[in-house]
Motif scaffolding. Structure first.
Motif, mmCIF file in Angstrom:
data_model
loop_
_atom_site.group_PDB
_atom_site.id
_atom_site.type_symbol
_atom_site.label_atom_id
_atom_site.label_comp_id
_atom_site.label_asym_id
_atom_site.label_seq_id
_atom_site.Cartn_x
_atom_site.Cartn_y
_atom_site.Cartn_z
ATOM 1 N N LYS A 81 0.833 -1.204 0.000
ATOM 2 C CA LYS A 81 0.000 0.000 0.000
ATOM 3 C C LYS A 81 0.866 1.251 0.000
ATOM 4 O O LYS A 81 0.540 2.227 -0.686
ATOM 5 C CB LYS A 81 -0.899 -0.015 1.232
ATOM 6 C CG LYS A 81 -1.990 1.023 1.193
ATOM 7 C CD LYS A 81 -3.121 0.570 0.330
ATOM 8 C CE LYS A 81 -4.293 1.532 0.414
ATOM 9 N NZ LYS A 81 -5.421 1.055 -0.387
ATOM 10 N N LEU A 82 1.967 1.226 0.748
ATOM 11 C CA LEU A 82 2.874 2.380 0.736
ATOM 12 C C LEU A 82 3.408 2.595 -0.667
ATOM 13 O O LEU A 82 3.478 3.734 -1.159
ATOM 14 C CB LEU A 82 4.021 2.157 1.715
ATOM 15 C CG LEU A 82 3.692 2.402 3.181
ATOM 16 C CD1 LEU A 82 4.899 2.094 4.038
ATOM 17 C CD2 LEU A 82 3.265 3.824 3.389
ATOM 18 N N GLY A 83 3.777 1.485 -1.330
ATOM 19 C CA GLY A 83 4.235 1.599 -2.709
ATOM 20 C C GLY A 83 3.147 2.142 -3.606
ATOM 21 O O GLY A 83 3.407 2.959 -4.496
ATOM 22 N N LEU A 84 1.920 1.750 -3.327
ATOM 23 C CA LEU A 84 0.800 2.201 -4.151
ATOM 24 C C LEU A 84 0.540 3.688 -3.963
ATOM 25 O O LEU A 84 0.260 4.403 -4.933
ATOM 26 C CB LEU A 84 -0.446 1.397 -3.772
ATOM 27 C CG LEU A 84 -1.693 1.663 -4.600
ATOM 28 C CD1 LEU A 84 -1.402 1.368 -6.046
ATOM 29 C CD2 LEU A 84 -2.812 0.791 -4.112
ATOM 30 N N VAL A 85 0.655 4.169 -2.723
ATOM 31 C CA VAL A 85 0.407 5.587 -2.480
ATOM 32 C C VAL A 85 1.490 6.426 -3.146
ATOM 33 O O VAL A 85 1.225 7.498 -3.690
ATOM 34 C CB VAL A 85 0.357 5.860 -0.963
ATOM 35 C CG1 VAL A 85 0.310 7.337 -0.679
ATOM 36 C CG2 VAL A 85 -0.849 5.195 -0.356
ATOM 37 N N LEU A 86 2.732 5.925 -3.145
ATOM 38 C CA LEU A 86 3.827 6.716 -3.707
ATOM 39 C C LEU A 86 4.007 6.487 -5.198
ATOM 40 O O LEU A 86 4.616 7.300 -5.871
ATOM 41 C CB LEU A 86 5.133 6.391 -2.979
ATOM 42 C CG LEU A 86 5.158 6.888 -1.542
ATOM 43 C CD1 LEU A 86 6.435 6.501 -0.869
ATOM 44 C CD2 LEU A 86 4.969 8.388 -1.490
ATOM 45 N N PHE A 87 3.509 5.379 -5.712
ATOM 46 C CA PHE A 87 3.649 5.126 -7.144
ATOM 47 C C PHE A 87 2.377 4.474 -7.677
ATOM 48 O O PHE A 87 2.313 3.275 -7.893
ATOM 49 C CB PHE A 87 4.860 4.209 -7.403
ATOM 50 C CG PHE A 87 5.230 4.155 -8.857
ATOM 51 C CD1 PHE A 87 5.951 5.177 -9.436
ATOM 52 C CD2 PHE A 87 4.832 3.093 -9.643
ATOM 53 C CE1 PHE A 87 6.287 5.140 -10.767
ATOM 54 C CE2 PHE A 87 5.171 3.053 -10.987
ATOM 55 C CZ PHE A 87 5.900 4.069 -11.551
#
Lengths: 321, 90
Positions: free
Chosen positions: A110-116
């Motif tokens: 999810k962190l990856g999704l928010v940033l990319f």
């Protein structure tokens, strides 16, 4: 619910009980239509009330008191149900657990999704069916542990706390630490989140979006922007002005894109069958356009103002450089 | 530029005050924003359904009239509380 088997004419009612009216008062039934009922059922809710209230006026002997007491008991019962329903609606303790049902893999993804968020493909939340308490099948959304698109509360809460600590740390690095800064920053961040919820709620009301998604979903979505802000603030310590603007622009765009795509399934529910909680009303074209415009305005303009004020509202920038 | 919780509360109260003092027949009727149809209790359910299908303007009018009827009496208490708070601690 559990007040149904409560004997209505017990003389010694518990002291915590709502005060029982002595004469028939039909008002509480009118006041409290169950919030989840369809509005066409409003008329039928009113119908039984005069039938229960009026015979009590005609008789002036002992049964009158009985009747009045029964009506009063029913009124308290309805009021109790109303309170329970509203408590359940606004303070979903069990629903909160759903939002914290996360795993390590989910948080990283999810962190990856928010940033990319650019290459992510299906944005709709997946759901499934289960047998509800009333015996019929009801749809529900999978918890965050099993569905990457589901909103969680873990990342927003952690990012919120990290934001407060990090900005206070930056004050400390600038040599101007003050314990009051913690409180000020927390209050400021809270204000931003509440303002956002107010804006989106007013927008939903004006655009007639009666979604059954909870308030907690919106709180969760408005908390994801703290991730981008934390990244921006971390870059601030490097001292390069241009890099900072670049990173802010990137995180802002990523967050806005993420919000646009995620909120699309919250605010603009599609009527197709793959959505387990699909609403059945038809939305005409102009209304849909308006909603899309509101969504765009919300996730770009409003977020720009809020993210900018959150990441540059402090004066440590020049001092830290 | 700290914008804490207290300014937010004050802002909300001031906005509600501003909505609540809008005069029905001197201002709202003049710009055509008056909710002229008095809601009878019997037809309330039906009327709500009609209003719910209408435009942004109708929703705004509905919101204003709801605020005016609902908040008029609570606002007295809230405003006096705020005045006392400001006198003591402001």
């Amino acid at each position: 619910m559990q007040r149904g088997n409560y004997p209505p004419n017990t003389a010694a009612s518990p002291p915590l009980h709502h005060p029982v009216p002595q004469h028939p008062v039909p008002i509480p039934v009118m006041h409290s239509p169950p919030p989840l009922q369809a509005s066409s059922a409003y008329g039928s809710t009113y119908a039984p009330t005069p039938a229960m209230g009026h015979p009590a006026y005609g008789l002036l002997n002992d049964p009158t008191a009985q009747m009045a007491f029964q009506v009063g008991g029913r009124a308290t019962e309805v009021a109790g149900q109303y309170v329970e329903q509203n408590l359940g609606k606004y303070l979903q303790i069990s629903a909160l657990k759903h939002y914290f049902n996360v795993s390590n893999g989910y948080v990283l993804q999810k962190l990856g999704l928010v940033l990319f968020p650019w290459r992510h493909r299906p944005w709709s939340r997946s759901g499934s069916q289960r047998t509800g308490a009333s015996g019929q099948m009801e749809g529900y959304f999978l918890p965050p542990r099993e569905d990457i698109n589901s909103p969680d509360m873990y990342i927003p809460v952690m990012a919120f706390v990290t934001y407060i600590l990090l900005s206070t740390l930056l004050y400390g690095l600038a040599g101007r630490f003050n314990p009051e800064q913690l409180g000020y920053t927390a209050s400021f961040a809270f204000t931003i989140v509440i303002l956002e919820i107010i804006i989106i709620k007013i927008g939903c009301y004006l655009l007639n979006i009666n979604n059954d998604s909870q308030l907690l979903d919106l709180v969760a979505y408005s908390g994801y922007k703290f991730v981008g802000i934390i990244v921006t603030l971390t870059i601030t310590t490097l001292g390069s002005k241009w890099l900072e603007y670049l990173v802010f622009g990137y995180t802002f765009n990523a967050n806005a894109f993420f919000l646009l795509r995620s909120l699309k399934y919250v605010l603009l529910p599609d009527t197709t069958a793959d959505n387990p909680r699909s609403t059945t009303y038809a939305v005409n074209r102009t209304q849909r356009n308006r909603r899309t415009q509101f969504l765009f305005l919300y996730s770009y303009l409003v977020q720009l103002i809020f993210m900018w004020s959150l990441s540059s509202g402090f004066s440590f920038r020049s001092a830290a450089a | 530029m700290f914008f804490g919780l207290m300014p937010l509360i004050k802002m909300t109260i001031l906005m509600i005050n501003a909505i609540a003092i809008l005069s029905e027949d001197r201002f709202l009727a003049r710009i055509g924003w008056s909710t002229a149809t008095p809601a009878e209790p019997q037809t309330f359910g039906m009327q709500q359904q009609i209003v719910a299908n209408e435009s942004i303007k109708a929703k705004t009018m509905n919101l204003i009239s709801a605020t005016r009827t609902l908040m008029r009496i609570p606002l007295i208490g809230i405003n006096s509380l705020l005045i006392i708070y400001e006198l003591l601690l402001g």
